[in-house]
Write a protein that holds these residues in place. Structure first.
Motif, PDB file in Angstrom:
ATOM      1  N   PHE A 229      11.402   5.008  44.525  1.00  0.00           N
ATOM      2  CA  PHE A 229      11.800   4.980  43.120  1.00  0.00           C
ATOM      3  C   PHE A 229      10.790   5.761  42.291  1.00  0.00           C
ATOM      4  O   PHE A 229       9.582   5.529  42.398  1.00  0.00           O
ATOM      5  CB  PHE A 229      11.875   3.548  42.595  1.00  0.00           C
ATOM      6  CG  PHE A 229      12.830   2.670  43.350  1.00  0.00           C
ATOM      7  CD1 PHE A 229      14.194   2.748  43.109  1.00  0.00           C
ATOM      8  CD2 PHE A 229      12.367   1.771  44.299  1.00  0.00           C
ATOM      9  CE1 PHE A 229      15.085   1.947  43.808  1.00  0.00           C
ATOM     10  CE2 PHE A 229      13.242   0.957  44.997  1.00  0.00           C
ATOM     11  CZ  PHE A 229      14.610   1.049  44.752  1.00  0.00           C
ATOM     12  N   ASN A 231       9.647   6.267  38.448  1.00  0.00           N
ATOM     13  CA  ASN A 231       9.729   5.773  37.075  1.00  0.00           C
ATOM     14  C   ASN A 231       9.230   6.879  36.163  1.00  0.00           C
ATOM     15  O   ASN A 231       8.029   7.148  36.093  1.00  0.00           O
ATOM     16  CB  ASN A 231       8.880   4.516  36.907  1.00  0.00           C
ATOM     17  CG  ASN A 231       9.495   3.315  37.568  1.00  0.00           C
ATOM     18  OD1 ASN A 231      10.208   2.543  36.940  1.00  0.00           O
ATOM     19  ND2 ASN A 231       9.240   3.154  38.861  1.00  0.00           N
ATOM     20  N   VAL A 234      10.170   5.873  30.868  1.00  0.00           N
ATOM     21  CA  VAL A 234      10.731   4.518  30.788  1.00  0.00           C
ATOM     22  C   VAL A 234      10.096   3.761  29.623  1.00  0.00           C
ATOM     23  O   VAL A 234       9.929   2.545  29.671  1.00  0.00           O
ATOM     24  CB  VAL A 234      10.534   3.750  32.120  1.00  0.00           C
ATOM     25  CG1 VAL A 234      11.350   4.387  33.224  1.00  0.00           C
ATOM     26  CG2 VAL A 234       9.057   3.668  32.506  1.00  0.00           C
ATOM     27  N   VAL A 250      18.593   0.358  31.457  1.00  0.00           N
ATOM     28  CA  VAL A 250      17.823   1.412  32.099  1.00  0.00           C
ATOM     29  C   VAL A 250      18.777   2.201  32.983  1.00  0.00           C
ATOM     30  O   VAL A 250      19.673   1.640  33.617  1.00  0.00           O
ATOM     31  CB  VAL A 250      16.651   0.841  32.925  1.00  0.00           C
ATOM     32  CG1 VAL A 250      17.129  -0.030  34.072  1.00  0.00           C
ATOM     33  CG2 VAL A 250      15.745   1.962  33.435  1.00  0.00           C
ATOM     34  N   ARG A 251      18.621   3.521  32.978  1.00  0.00           N
ATOM     35  CA  ARG A 251      19.453   4.358  33.846  1.00  0.00           C
ATOM     36  C   ARG A 251      18.816   4.496  35.226  1.00  0.00           C
ATOM     37  O   ARG A 251      17.595   4.594  35.355  1.00  0.00           O
ATOM     38  CB  ARG A 251      19.634   5.750  33.240  1.00  0.00           C
ATOM     39  CG  ARG A 251      20.501   5.788  32.013  1.00  0.00           C
ATOM     40  CD  ARG A 251      20.695   7.218  31.511  1.00  0.00           C
ATOM     41  NE  ARG A 251      19.459   7.786  30.969  1.00  0.00           N
ATOM     42  CZ  ARG A 251      19.326   9.061  30.584  1.00  0.00           C
ATOM     43  NH1 ARG A 251      20.340   9.902  30.711  1.00  0.00           N
ATOM     44  NH2 ARG A 251      18.186   9.494  30.078  1.00  0.00           N
ATOM     45  N   LEU A 252      19.669   4.515  36.240  1.00  0.00           N
ATOM     46  CA  LEU A 252      19.234   4.723  37.617  1.00  0.00           C
ATOM     47  C   LEU A 252      20.052   5.867  38.197  1.00  0.00           C
ATOM     48  O   LEU A 252      21.259   5.720  38.427  1.00  0.00           O
ATOM     49  CB  LEU A 252      19.429   3.449  38.439  1.00  0.00           C
ATOM     50  CG  LEU A 252      18.950   3.504  39.887  1.00  0.00           C
ATOM     51  CD1 LEU A 252      17.430   3.534  39.951  1.00  0.00           C
ATOM     52  CD2 LEU A 252      19.485   2.317  40.684  1.00  0.00           C
ATOM     53  N   VAL A 300      21.408  -2.484  34.561  1.00  0.00           N
ATOM     54  CA  VAL A 300      21.091  -1.296  35.345  1.00  0.00           C
ATOM     55  C   VAL A 300      22.317  -0.388  35.339  1.00  0.00           C
ATOM     56  O   VAL A 300      23.332  -0.708  35.961  1.00  0.00           O
ATOM     57  CB  VAL A 300      20.690  -1.664  36.785  1.00  0.00           C
ATOM     58  CG1 VAL A 300      20.358  -0.397  37.580  1.00  0.00           C
ATOM     59  CG2 VAL A 300      19.496  -2.612  36.782  1.00  0.00           C
ATOM     60  N   LEU A 328      14.475   6.077  37.814  1.00  0.00           N
ATOM     61  CA  LEU A 328      14.676   5.191  36.671  1.00  0.00           C
ATOM     62  C   LEU A 328      14.204   5.890  35.413  1.00  0.00           C
ATOM     63  O   LEU A 328      13.125   6.479  35.379  1.00  0.00           O
ATOM     64  CB  LEU A 328      13.893   3.895  36.863  1.00  0.00           C
ATOM     65  CG  LEU A 328      14.444   2.952  37.936  1.00  0.00           C
ATOM     66  CD1 LEU A 328      13.311   2.276  38.698  1.00  0.00           C
ATOM     67  CD2 LEU A 328      15.350   1.917  37.307  1.00  0.00           C
ATOM     68  N   VAL A 365      11.713  -2.948  32.430  1.00  0.00           N
ATOM     69  CA  VAL A 365      11.936  -1.954  33.488  1.00  0.00           C
ATOM     70  C   VAL A 365      11.057  -2.277  34.694  1.00  0.00           C
ATOM     71  O   VAL A 365      11.484  -2.135  35.846  1.00  0.00           O
ATOM     72  CB  VAL A 365      11.648  -0.533  32.967  1.00  0.00           C
ATOM     73  CG1 VAL A 365      11.740   0.485  34.109  1.00  0.00           C
ATOM     74  CG2 VAL A 365      12.620  -0.157  31.860  1.00  0.00           C
ATOM     75  N   ASN A 369      12.100  -2.927  38.691  1.00  0.00           N
ATOM     76  CA  ASN A 369      11.414  -2.407  39.875  1.00  0.00           C
ATOM     77  C   ASN A 369      10.972  -3.537  40.793  1.00  0.00           C
ATOM     78  O   ASN A 369      11.140  -3.469  42.012  1.00  0.00           O
ATOM     79  CB  ASN A 369      10.180  -1.609  39.446  1.00  0.00           C
ATOM     80  CG  ASN A 369      10.479  -0.205  39.002  1.00  0.00           C
ATOM     81  OD1 ASN A 369      10.417   0.737  39.786  1.00  0.00           O
ATOM     82  ND2 ASN A 369      10.794  -0.044  37.731  1.00  0.00           N
TER      83      ASN A 369
END
Length: 468
Positions: A229, A231, A234, A250-252, A300, A328, A365, A369
């Motif tokens: 992942f 970040n 954020v 939060v965008r993924l 998410v 993220l 955020v 995680n």
């Protein structure tokens, strides 16, 4: 009474073969008795995860963002040996903080400076030392299985080659570094089955150089990185551009057909409609499942793209090497202040400043995680070698996979969905087997397999490819 679940996939009889017959007769291709699968439910946080999420502290996160911004600039080409300004000072401070966290781990967390010389490139005018700060929390029972989380600690001004002007980089990307550092702090005192790597990488703004080096180190060592992942940006749910903020999203970003697949492999995946079932898409579904809950306080929003248009983050370095990876980022960026040199207009400062960040948002955020990493590291690994038998003209479906090595592996579940559905809708426990035949046509639905441990932790789903 009619079972409403049967409406999901119309069938001439009960959909699935029960696992009991297969488990009792562990023969490849064994036919099971008929049973009906049931709908999926989100994985609820276990007691340890709930306690971990409560410890994530927005005040500590705010202190990290503020300290990183105070180095003035963290440009990759800035001073490496100035004790108060530049990327070298930031590197040393991050290293010191992570070592402090590691001291509470009982020797399970180690911290290293991973340095290399980056040759001249379009954004590197002279050979430059780039250093990643890497903290590794070794797993207790399955240390060879690895999960990686990063934030990039370099910053930039409007001119990507300007290494002297102020570039506080609070949102991009002190926010991401604060997230991974807070994760390292709260997880250092906890025991995980698999290994988690927390990395503050450099050189992102110049060309993803730090993460590229990190990913290649893993690749050269044959490391089983099962998820990564990034970040990156954020810092806030409020774009500060006059639009309504979205502090609970939060965008993924997750790609479809894996970047590292050969043309032939991609053709096979597309031929069976598997564009939405690559490892990164399954990772996105997993994160949505385990991290969207009241304990994180976040929605998410999974986006089926590798990244935003015109740009990319450090997860791409891992995708290029065949590792499942996702990025993220906040729900709406403010391009007007991002990367801008600090300036003052009518007494108001503009730029990528601490004032633009919402530390409570970054904490949420960070909890997303934490929920993902804990759930991954405590569950069995993602099933490998999953194939679907397409050699026979039949209305049944036979799936095969390799048995995992997790010490507390309890068995496997088969999941499926309509070909037009975005997520899995049904699941059936099939026991501790490596082959199952199901009385449901492979022509009509998509299948997947996931592993389950004795405590009910579930792995990401692995979608099958046709057996060769």
């Amino acid at each position: 009474m009619t079972d409403h679940r049967e409406k999901l996939i119309p069938s001439r009889r009960a959909f699935l073969a029960a696992s009991a017959a297969v488990a009792a007769t562990p023969v490849l291709g064994a036919r099971a008795a008929h049973a009906t699968g049931h709908g999926l439910h989100k994985q609820s946080p276990d007691r340890q995860l709930r306690a971990l999420l409560r410890e994530i502290d927005p005040n500590r996160i705010g202190a990290i963002v503020t300290r990183l911004a105070a180095f003035g600039t963290r440009h990759t080409l800035s001073a490496q040996d100035d004790p108060v300004r530049g990327i070298g000072a930031a590197r040393d401070w991050i290293h010191e903080q992570l070592r402090t966290y590691a001291a509470a781990s009982g020797g399970r967390m180690t911290v290293e400076l991973q340095s290399f010389i980056q040759p001249v490139s379009p954004r590197i005018p002279t050979p430059t030392r780039i250093t990643n700060v890497v903290a590794t929390l070794r797993g207790d029972t399955d240390p060879g299985r690895v999960y990686v989380v990063t934030g990039h600690y370099d910053s930039r001004a409007s001119d990507v080659l300007d290494a002297t002007s102020d570039a506080p980089g609070a949102d991009d990307d002190a926010s991401g570094v604060a997230a991974i550092m807070e994760l390292a702090r709260v997880m250092a005192t906890r025991h995980t089955e698999a290994t988690i790597v927390f990395a503050a990488v450099a050189g992102e703004e110049q060309g993803l150089y730090g993460s590229d080096h990190l990913a290649q180190q893993f690749k050269d060592a044959g490391t089983d990185v099962q998820a990564m992942f990034s970040n990156d940006i954020v810092g806030t749910g409020d774009a500060h551009d006059g639009t309504a903020g979205d502090p609970r999203t939060v965008r993924l970003f997750v790609e479809g057909v894996p970047t590292a697949e050969t043309a032939a492999e991609a053709t096979v995946r597309k031929s069976v409609g598997g564009e939405n079932d690559g490892p990164s898409r399954q990772l996105g579904r997993f994160v949505h499942d385990v991290a969207e809950n009241p304990q994180t306080g976040m929605r998410v929003r999974v986006i089926w793209r590798r990244d935003r248009y015109l740009r990319g983050s450090d997860h791409i370095s891992f995708l290029l090497r065949g590792y499942p990876a996702a990025r993220l980022t906040e729900p709406r960026e403010n391009f007007a202040h991002e990367h801008q040199n600090v300036r003052v207009e009518n007494g108001v400062q503009y730029g990528d400043l601490v004032e633009f960040c919402d530390f409570r948002y970054i904490a949420r955020v960070t909890r997303v995680n934490a929920a993902a990493l804990w759930s991954l590291a405590q569950a069995p690994g993602t099933p490998k070698g999953v194939v679907i038998d397409t050699t026979q003209l039949t209305n049944e479906t036979t799936l095969r996979w390799q048995r995992g090595t997790s010490a507390d592996l309890a068995g496997y579940e088969v999941v499926w969905r309509e070909t037009t559905a975005p997520d899995w809708t049904n699941v059936l426990a099939v026991g501790d087997v490596t082959t199952v035949t199901i009385d449901l046509s492979k022509d009509n639905v998509f299948f997947g397999v996931r592993a389950v441990d004795r405590d009910g932790h579930r792995s990401p789903v692995a979608a099958p490819l046709p057996a060769s």
